[in-house]
Design an enzyme around this catalytic site. Structure first.
Site: not given
Ligand code: NAD
Ligand code: TYD
Length: 339
Positions: A124-126, A150, A154
């Protein structure tokens, strides 16, 4: 190329499974997922009988579970599995260190043992930390400076992946993407939470002043980028993925209200998140130039499609919200007094 997709029942993982079966069904897929609160097999119901698809329940922190899946024959590991929500990492950091760092290391060991052709870490970019409004966007050279449990977990995982390349010569890639939105997004995150609250005329809880900026990318553009990196990425390299769609949270929320025809009076500014990163922005020049990746969605087309998807898929989201999710919502939002 047989693929082990960990976390394939989550938001991005399930979208990736759909993407693969639609565009590259020649690759057999094993979806390996522990089915935590964020994992949902309903997101995969339509493809569960596809001949190229198989589900194995297991935990990435458990070497025996991982070995069982590897015995099915795996050429590429793509690690999507993670604890992924910043607010939950503030409530309980321990499980983030365990799943995200230790789980990655267990997978890397399995990758070595089996001599896989590629290990791809979905990051992630975070991990780069936060930007001020005048800073240039994150490049792959930006130093890691994570601010939440988090993002720290990562970053720890990314460093472990790098070390397995440097020390053991494992052919790895790391992708670092900006915030995703799209179908099957768990309702604790900004997009679905605001869409669903607005639909039900509930308050929309905007943290602090709402001027924090995220760089939004439609999940299917992310999936295409991940596949390209798995196929063509140079071993050892990191690739940023992002579509130049910086938006302040408050503007995202207002756009959602506009699409749904709901009033802005639903917006409620609440207590800010501790350590809240002010701005993320991704410079994706490298993947565009070296691998020819381009996003297909604009922010406007993507947000409209996403809101429409939630309107059409009430069965999916009402089932997700019927369980322990409401307990989480209560715990997370009850003490966030008006800012
Ligand atoms: P999510 O929380 O929706 O899904 C995570 C999945 O991992 C779930 O299906 C969960 O059951 C599984 N999981 C958790 N712990 C586990 C374990 N110990 N063993 C096996 N499976 C397990 O997350 P997401 O939003 O789909 O993100 C997927 C990946 O992409 C993550 O690594 C996250 O850091 C990365 N990512 C997410 C975003 C975003 O905007 N959501 C952006 C950039 C990168
Ligand atoms: P989020 O979807 O949790 O992603 P991330 O924190 O990984 O960027 O949140 C996106 C942005 O929205 C973040 O700046 C936090 C804000 N946010 C709110 O303002 N209210 C909310 O209820 C949630 C869940 C997020």
């Amino acid at each position: 190329m047989a693929m082990l997709i960990t976390g394939g029942a989550g938001f991005i993982g399930s979208n990736f499974v759909h993407y693969m079966l639609q565009h590259h069904p020649e690759h057999p897929i094993v979806n390996f997922d522990a089915l935590t609160y964020a994992g949902n097999l309903e997101s995969l119901r339509d493809i569960e009988d596809h001949p190229s698809y198989r589900f194995v329940k297991g935990d990435i922190t458990n070497p025996d579970d991982v070995e069982r899946a590897m015995q099915l024959g795996v050429d590429i590991i793509l690690n999507f599995a993670a604890e992924s929500h910043v607010d939950r990492s503030i409530m309980d950091p321990g499980v983030f260190a365990k799943t995200n760092v230790l789980g990655t290391q267990v997978l890397l060991d399995a990758a070595r043992r089996h001599g896989v052709k590629k290990y791809l870490q979905v990051s992630t970019d975070e991990v780069y930390g936060t930007l001020s409004p005048s800073d240039p966007a994150f490049t792959e050279q930006t130093p890691l400076a994570p601010n939440s449990p988090y993002s720290a977990s990562k970053a720890g995982a990314d460093l472990m992946v790098r070390a397995y390349h440097e020390t053991f010569g494992l052919p790895v890639n790391i992708t670092r993407c900006s915030n995703n939105y799209g179908p099957y997004h768990f309702p604790e995150k900004l997009f679905p939470l605001m869409i669903l609250n607005a639909l039900e005329d509930k308050p929309l809880p905007v943290y602090g002043d709402g001027l924090q900026v995220r760089d939004w990318l439609h999940v299917s553009d992310h999936c295409r980028g991940i596949y390209l990196v798995a196929e063509k990425g140079v071993p050892g390299e990191v690739y940023n993925i992002g579509g130049n769609n910086e938006r302040a949270n408050i503007d995202v929320v207002k756009t959602i209200l506009q699409i749904l025809g709901k009033p802005e009076s639903l917006i409620q500014h609440v207590k800010d998140r501790p350590g809240h990163d002010r701005r993320y922005a991704i410079d994706a020049t490298k993947i565009r130039r070296e691998l020819g990746w381009e996003p297909k969605y604009t922010f406007d087309t993507g947000i409209l499609e996403t809101v429409t998807w939630y309107l059409a898929n009430e069965k999916w989201w009402s089932a997700v919200r019927s369980g322990s999710y409401m307990e989480y919502y209560e715990a997370q939002y009850k003490d966030r007094v008006k800012a």
